[in-house]
Design a protein around this motif. Structure first.
Motif, mmCIF file in Angstrom:
data_model
loop_
_atom_site.group_PDB
_atom_site.id
_atom_site.type_symbol
_atom_site.label_atom_id
_atom_site.label_comp_id
_atom_site.label_asym_id
_atom_site.label_seq_id
_atom_site.Cartn_x
_atom_site.Cartn_y
_atom_site.Cartn_z
ATOM 1 N N ASP A 128 -16.540 43.470 0.287
ATOM 2 C CA ASP A 128 -17.522 42.701 -0.474
ATOM 3 C C ASP A 128 -18.811 42.547 0.343
ATOM 4 O O ASP A 128 -18.801 41.906 1.405
ATOM 5 C CB ASP A 128 -16.930 41.341 -0.824
ATOM 6 C CG ASP A 128 -17.766 40.596 -1.858
ATOM 7 O OD1 ASP A 128 -18.430 41.261 -2.676
ATOM 8 O OD2 ASP A 128 -17.738 39.346 -1.838
ATOM 9 N N TYR A 129 -19.900 43.129 -0.121
ATOM 10 C CA TYR A 129 -21.208 43.106 0.550
ATOM 11 C C TYR A 129 -21.150 43.672 1.977
ATOM 12 O O TYR A 129 -22.032 43.384 2.803
ATOM 13 C CB TYR A 129 -21.782 41.686 0.585
ATOM 14 C CG TYR A 129 -22.235 41.189 -0.766
ATOM 15 C CD1 TYR A 129 -23.474 41.586 -1.287
ATOM 16 C CD2 TYR A 129 -21.425 40.355 -1.528
ATOM 17 C CE1 TYR A 129 -23.881 41.129 -2.541
ATOM 18 C CE2 TYR A 129 -21.829 39.905 -2.780
ATOM 19 C CZ TYR A 129 -23.064 40.299 -3.284
ATOM 20 O OH TYR A 129 -23.472 39.860 -4.521
ATOM 21 N N SER A 162 -28.040 49.475 -1.794
ATOM 22 C CA SER A 162 -27.587 48.939 -3.073
ATOM 23 C C SER A 162 -26.248 48.239 -2.902
ATOM 24 O O SER A 162 -25.326 48.770 -2.282
ATOM 25 C CB SER A 162 -27.447 50.062 -4.103
ATOM 26 O OG SER A 162 -26.853 49.589 -5.289
ATOM 27 N N SER A 163 -26.162 47.035 -3.465
ATOM 28 C CA SER A 163 -24.899 46.287 -3.446
ATOM 29 C C SER A 163 -24.492 45.906 -4.872
ATOM 30 O O SER A 163 -23.907 44.844 -5.101
ATOM 31 C CB SER A 163 -25.052 45.029 -2.584
ATOM 32 O OG SER A 163 -26.134 44.226 -3.039
ATOM 33 N N LYS A 164 -24.789 46.775 -5.833
ATOM 34 C CA LYS A 164 -24.504 46.482 -7.241
ATOM 35 C C LYS A 164 -23.014 46.250 -7.495
ATOM 36 O O LYS A 164 -22.639 45.441 -8.332
ATOM 37 C CB LYS A 164 -25.007 47.624 -8.124
ATOM 38 C CG LYS A 164 -26.520 47.710 -8.216
ATOM 39 C CD LYS A 164 -26.936 48.807 -9.186
ATOM 40 C CE LYS A 164 -28.455 48.857 -9.312
ATOM 41 N NZ LYS A 164 -28.885 49.935 -10.241
ATOM 42 N N SER A 182 -20.774 44.964 -5.456
ATOM 43 C CA SER A 182 -20.411 43.616 -5.006
ATOM 44 C C SER A 182 -20.989 42.560 -5.932
ATOM 45 O O SER A 182 -20.358 41.517 -6.184
ATOM 46 C CB SER A 182 -20.915 43.391 -3.575
ATOM 47 O OG SER A 182 -20.224 44.211 -2.657
ATOM 48 N N GLU A 183 -22.170 42.824 -6.472
ATOM 49 C CA GLU A 183 -22.814 41.843 -7.351
ATOM 50 C C GLU A 183 -22.000 41.600 -8.618
ATOM 51 O O GLU A 183 -22.096 40.514 -9.211
ATOM 52 C CB GLU A 183 -24.222 42.324 -7.707
ATOM 53 C CG GLU A 183 -25.187 42.288 -6.525
ATOM 54 C CD GLU A 183 -26.487 43.003 -6.821
ATOM 55 O OE1 GLU A 183 -26.686 43.435 -7.991
ATOM 56 O OE2 GLU A 183 -27.302 43.177 -5.895
ATOM 57 N N ARG A 184 -21.220 42.564 -9.052
ATOM 58 C CA ARG A 184 -20.401 42.348 -10.246
ATOM 59 C C ARG A 184 -18.936 42.095 -9.876
ATOM 60 O O ARG A 184 -18.026 42.311 -10.688
ATOM 61 C CB ARG A 184 -20.505 43.545 -11.199
ATOM 62 C CG ARG A 184 -19.968 44.857 -10.683
ATOM 63 C CD ARG A 184 -19.915 45.904 -11.801
ATOM 64 N NE ARG A 184 -19.296 47.119 -11.322
ATOM 65 C CZ ARG A 184 -19.941 48.139 -10.784
ATOM 66 N NH1 ARG A 184 -21.247 48.100 -10.692
ATOM 67 N NH2 ARG A 184 -19.291 49.206 -10.365
ATOM 68 N N ASP A 200 -21.464 50.340 -3.895
ATOM 69 C CA ASP A 200 -22.372 49.904 -2.834
ATOM 70 C C ASP A 200 -22.661 51.094 -1.927
ATOM 71 O O ASP A 200 -21.729 51.811 -1.501
ATOM 72 C CB ASP A 200 -21.735 48.771 -2.019
ATOM 73 C CG ASP A 200 -21.595 47.487 -2.819
ATOM 74 O OD1 ASP A 200 -22.078 47.446 -3.962
ATOM 75 O OD2 ASP A 200 -20.988 46.532 -2.287
#
Length: 671
Positions: A502-503, A525-527, A529-531, A553
């Protein structure tokens, strides 16, 4: 560039409505997209070329899947289908693809092609009545036969003739009738038809006449100042005839005499003459059998080794594909990719044009290119591009990291001709990524040896496990497929503990920047982890193009080894390298490994296979259902729900549960 008038806009609007009607029909419970494809297969459509103009990228594959007689070679087509409403635009579309024609005036609906509408499908066209001499001259030439397109079949029956008093034109008409009855067609005719003809035909369950949808029709002709393509066998035969003093015809002396030179005669490369002791038919009988796997529709179902016996020809085809890329010809790009994948999967050395012709995905265009390469050692378009000032500039710009075909053409339109022009006239206008691509242009063009790929990957894994013990890594991309060198380094990291990934991309980049290994971060890009590290939700085919292709990510960075002998150099002499670091959650790591390992066409066909055969949506973040709410499908856990013990085991389970034969990475080299 002129503004389009209201008539053009209304015409385009009607075309959009036609397409929407088909899509709405496909969504009805009683008529699904699958049933539409079945309906299309049962209809006797002529050979169709689909113009990519005015289509969104995600629309083309769907529509291509509906057309059972689709060809990627416009010269094979009888019908050119597209969102084109004006005759002038239709002519330009044909000319841009090097197809030149003389216009033929449209015939009245009563004289057009009529298709049998019975459930059994169309029958052989009925005999046509002999037209009057004036009508015959206006419609088709004396040496033509009826085309098999929608306007060319004739409903009329031929009137009886008195054999003893037949005129010259009547004899020619009889000859055309005999050819028609024998199933011959006039391959010189081409028709540009609005998309609504195809969609309406599907909805109504029969192939409709094209008169109401016809934009333009013409007869193919040779391009201006066209030079004949010489064939080695023809040249040798004519040379023997010249020596014996018995030419086949006077015209042959004139055409092949000393006054006529091949357009490439000034080239330093001499043509390769292929001497054969047997005829082409005899050679065809001795050809090895085509492996069964080559008949599969999807390249992900075939073994495609890293070392092909036809690698030299494949490299020429790749150069042709690059030219089509710079011309932004999406259909041409896909067509060459399909052909390259087929040749790359063929396990024998190609020895003749007939051997190429029988390969799936290799039409007349590829056969002709093979003849050129076999006889002359080069492809004419590739050689021409190498000496074409504009194409040389486009290729230079296209090699800048962060510059695609569209941007390369935009740079050229601005008047830029080299890297200095970009720096001097456009430095403040280009993106930061493009600036870095220009700054390190020569270094980023260098290939990275396998040993250096391994060294870079080792450093990344060491940093990952300093932050959190237990990370696993797979080197993906060209390295994993067995290439001797790579254009960049792709590494995929994962950890059995979901909280560890995660991140994590932010932490690993910061760590490598701190030691000086990463000099520039191009994309971070951490898309995923964002979802919540969940596979991307399936939103249906109406999503925007490009969304969800790969949302793991990731960090795309510029790398430089910070260690060097400072007693020999004051500045770091190590080359800058392109490195991609990808982070995947453990539960979908197998999909990530699959998605980042195969060649481009392998990955494209894997997505097509999942869509058409399995009704699934595949990308590197996981697999979802295309129905029932788009639920995630777990392909990697065992029967008890336990996750795979390692990333490579997870990868093999993805193959197995998608119904695909396992292919090691070295057999996914589709080019």
């Amino acid at each position: 560039m002129t503004l389009r008038n209201s008539t053009d806009l209304n015409a385009d609007s009607s075309l959009l409505i036609d397409t929407q009607a088909l899509l709405l029909t496909a969504r009805r419970p009683s008529i699904t997209a699958v049933s539409l494809r079945i309906m299309a297969t049962n209809l006797a459509f002529p050979t169709i070329f689909l113009l990519p103009t005015h289509f969104q990228p995600d629309e083309l594959p769907e529509l291509e899947g509906q057309i059972p007689t689709l060809t990627y070679d416009i010269k094979e087509a009888k019908i050119v289908l597209g969102r084109v409403a004006k005759k002038r635009r239709a002519i330009l579309e044909l000319r841009s693809r090097k197809l030149f024609t003389d216009e033929i005036q449209s015939t009245p609906p009563g004289d057009g092609h009529v298709v049998d509408e019975s459930p059994a499908g169309p029958q052989r066209p009925a005999k046509r009545r002999k037209p009057s001499p004036s009508t015959e001259r206006a419609s088709i030439s004396d040496d033509s036969t009826a085309s098999d397109t929608d306007e060319s079949f004739r409903e009329e029956t031929r009137s009886s003739r008195a054999i003893s008093v037949q005129s010259t034109s009547e004899k020619k008409a009889d000859q055309k009738d005999r050819e028609l009855e024998a199933g011959k067609v006039d391959d010189s005719l081409i028709q540009v038809v609005r998309l609504a003809w195809f969609t309406d035909s599907l909805v109504r369950g029969r192939v409709l006449p094209v008169e109401e949808y016809l934009v333009y029709q013409g007869r193919k002709k040779a391009p201006p100042l066209a030079q004949p393509v010489f064939n080695a066998e023809d040249i040798l035969r004519r040379a023997r005839e010249d020596a014996s003093g018995h030419p086949t015809s006077q015209g042959q002396f004139k055409q092949y005499g000393p006054a006529v030179q091949h357009p490439r005669s000034t080239s330093t490369k001499r043509p390769r003459f292929v001497q054969e002791s047997t005829s082409e038919n005899d050679r065809a009988k001795r050809l090895p059998p085509i492996p069964d796997y080559l008949h599969s529709e999807y390249s992900c179902q075939r073994p495609t080794p890293v070392d092909s016996p036809n690698s030299e020809f494949i490299e020429q085809l790749k150069k042709m594909r690059t030219l089509r890329t710079l011309e932004m010809d999406d259909v041409g790009i896909r067509a060459y990719s399909t052909s390259i994948a087929a040749v790359a999967a063929y396990p024998y050395t190609l020895s003749s044009a007939s051997e190429v012709d029988r390969l799936p995905g290799c039409g007349p265009k590829i056969v002709e290119l093979y003849k050129q390469w076999k006889n002359y050692g080069y492809l004419e378009d590739v050689e021409e591009a190498a000496s074409n000032p504009k194409m040389k500039v486009l290729l230079l710009f296209y090699d800048i990291w962060g510059v695609g075909a569209k941007t390369a053409n935009d740079f050229y339109k601005r008047g830029w001709r080299d890297l200095d022009d970009v720096v001097e006239h456009g430095w403040d206008d280009v993106t930061r990524v493009q600036q870095i691509g220009v700054k390190y242009y020569e270094e980023l063009q260098e290939k990275i040896p396998r040993a250096e790929v391994e060294s870079i990957s080792k450093v990344i894994l060491e940093h990952a496990n300093r932050i959190r013990v237990g990370f696993q890594m797979v080197i993906v991309g060209g390295y994993r497929r067995g290439k001797a060198s790579s254009g960049d380094v792709d590494v995929l990291l994962s950890h059995p503990d979901p909280s560890a990934t995660d991140y994590f991309i932010n932490e690993i980049v910061a760590s490598l920047e701190g030691t000086g290994h990463i000099t520039h971060t191009l994309t971070l890009s951490s898309k995923n982890s964002e979802r919540g590290q969940a596979p991307l939700a399936w939103k249906g085919d109406s999503r925007k193009p490009g969304s969800g292709f790969d949302t793991l990510d990731k960090a795309l960075v510029v790398w430089q080894d910070p260690n060097w002998d400072r007693t020999k150099a004051s500045n770091n002499p190590n080359s800058h390298r392109r490195v991609d670091i990808i982070i995947s959650p453990w539960k979908t790591a197998g999909c990530a490994v699959v998605g980042w390992t195969g060649g481009t066409t392998f990955e494209r066909d894997l997505r097509r296979y999942c869509k058409k055969v399995k009704q699934l949506k595949f990308d590197s973040s996981g697999v979802r259902m295309r129905e029932n709410g788009g639920d995630w499908v777990d392909l990697e856990s065992d029967a008890d729900g336990n996750p795979a013990p390692d990333m490579l085991t997870a990868e093999k389970r993805v193959f197995e549960r998608l119904g695909l034969t396992w292919r090691p990475p070295e057999e996914r080299c589709t080019g």
